[in-house]
Design an enzyme around this catalytic site. Sequence first.
Site, PDB file in Angstrom:
ATOM      1  CB  SER A   1      40.673  49.089  50.927  1.00 43.00           C
ATOM      2  OG  SER A   1      39.809  49.236  49.842  1.00 43.00           O
TER       3      SER A   1
HETATM    4  N1  SAM Z   1      39.984  46.806  45.903  1.00 41.92           N
HETATM    5  C1  SAM Z   1      40.813  47.947  45.646  1.00 41.92           C
HETATM    6  C2  SAM Z   1      42.255  47.741  46.013  1.00 41.92           C
HETATM    7  O1  SAM Z   1      42.599  46.667  46.528  1.00 41.92           O
HETATM    8  O2  SAM Z   1      43.046  48.649  45.745  1.00 41.92           O
HETATM    9  C3  SAM Z   1      40.290  49.226  46.250  1.00 41.92           C
HETATM   10  C4  SAM Z   1      39.047  49.643  45.617  1.00 41.92           C
HETATM   11  S1  SAM Z   1      38.620  51.336  45.710  1.00 41.92           S
HETATM   12  C5  SAM Z   1      38.190  51.528  47.384  1.00 41.92           C
HETATM   13  C6  SAM Z   1      37.047  51.196  44.839  1.00 41.92           C
HETATM   14  C7  SAM Z   1      37.202  50.971  43.360  1.00 41.92           C
HETATM   15  O3  SAM Z   1      35.902  50.682  42.829  1.00 41.92           O
HETATM   16  C8  SAM Z   1      37.722  52.178  42.603  1.00 41.92           C
HETATM   17  O4  SAM Z   1      38.863  51.859  41.879  1.00 41.92           O
HETATM   18  C9  SAM Z   1      36.558  52.555  41.689  1.00 41.92           C
HETATM   19  O5  SAM Z   1      36.968  53.088  40.434  1.00 41.92           O
HETATM   20  C10 SAM Z   1      35.868  51.223  41.525  1.00 41.92           C
HETATM   21  N2  SAM Z   1      34.467  51.302  41.087  1.00 41.92           N
HETATM   22  C11 SAM Z   1      33.492  52.169  41.487  1.00 41.92           C
HETATM   23  N3  SAM Z   1      32.333  51.906  40.836  1.00 41.92           N
HETATM   24  C12 SAM Z   1      32.583  50.849  40.019  1.00 41.92           C
HETATM   25  C13 SAM Z   1      31.789  50.104  39.106  1.00 41.92           C
HETATM   26  N4  SAM Z   1      30.500  50.384  38.873  1.00 41.92           N
HETATM   27  N5  SAM Z   1      32.379  49.084  38.440  1.00 41.92           N
HETATM   28  C14 SAM Z   1      33.684  48.773  38.644  1.00 41.92           C
HETATM   29  N6  SAM Z   1      34.489  49.442  39.498  1.00 41.92           N
HETATM   30  C15 SAM Z   1      33.945  50.460  40.178  1.00 41.92           C
END
Ligand code: SAM
Length: 212
Positions: free
Chosen positions: A61
């Site tokens: 992000s």
């Molecule tokens: N917090 C992260 C960082 O600091 O790099 C960025 C997160 S990215 C915007 C969103 C993440 O949520 C992705 O890696 C995606 O695979 C994960 N995601 C989406 N749906 C999910 C779920 N149901 N359970 C766990 N992770 C999930």
Amino acid sequence: MTTEAERKMQFLFALRSRGVTDARVLTAMEKIDRADFVRGIFADRAYEDMPLPIGAGQTISQPSVVGLMTQALNIQPRDKVLEVGTGSGYQAAVLSQLARRVYTIERHKRLVTEAQAIFDRLGLTNITAVHADGSFGLPEQAPFDRILVTAAAEDPPGPLLAQLRVGGIMVLPVGQSDAVQSLIRVTRTEDGFDYDELRAVRFVPLVEGLGS
Ligand code: SAM
């Protein structure tokens, strides 16, 4: 030519100018180097205030959004925090500087393995990365003092609301995945939940089930 120290100073300055003013959050973001979480050709853009690709079609992000979400959580030193959406692990690492314990869930196994390796290398021993569908939270570790969701759902997932302790705070983006979403803060009270809207954001969707 800008030195690394100057780039880091500009990074912190940009955070402040975008509303990240909590001294504890700024200190945490000064200590955790975003460059440790950005890979390959994007490494030299680590201090820019923009999301960057991290693999598995996901992104780390935008740092100012990481700061604003962390600030909105108002984390206390004894708190147990759940993050849904580990991604690169950067947000979890920032949370680990403010909380007693951080659990972070990710649906892509490869991202969990890579993030855990970075946590181990940096000695961030109060973070546990879990490969699971985060929409269901982590019932075995509930209740949580704080919950942060870094992927957008249409509504706050019921299991996450249920795993927030009374007095606890959850911050998450809600709305359609292909539109601008709202970042909201949910506070659990004795009688139910209070909601307030913080700002417009754009996140990848919260996807059901496990990825590859
Ligand atoms: N917090 C992260 C960082 O600091 O790099 C960025 C997160 S990215 C915007 C969103 C993440 O949520 C992705 O890696 C995606 O695979 C994960 N995601 C989406 N749906 C999910 C779920 N149901 N359970 C766990 N992770 C999930």
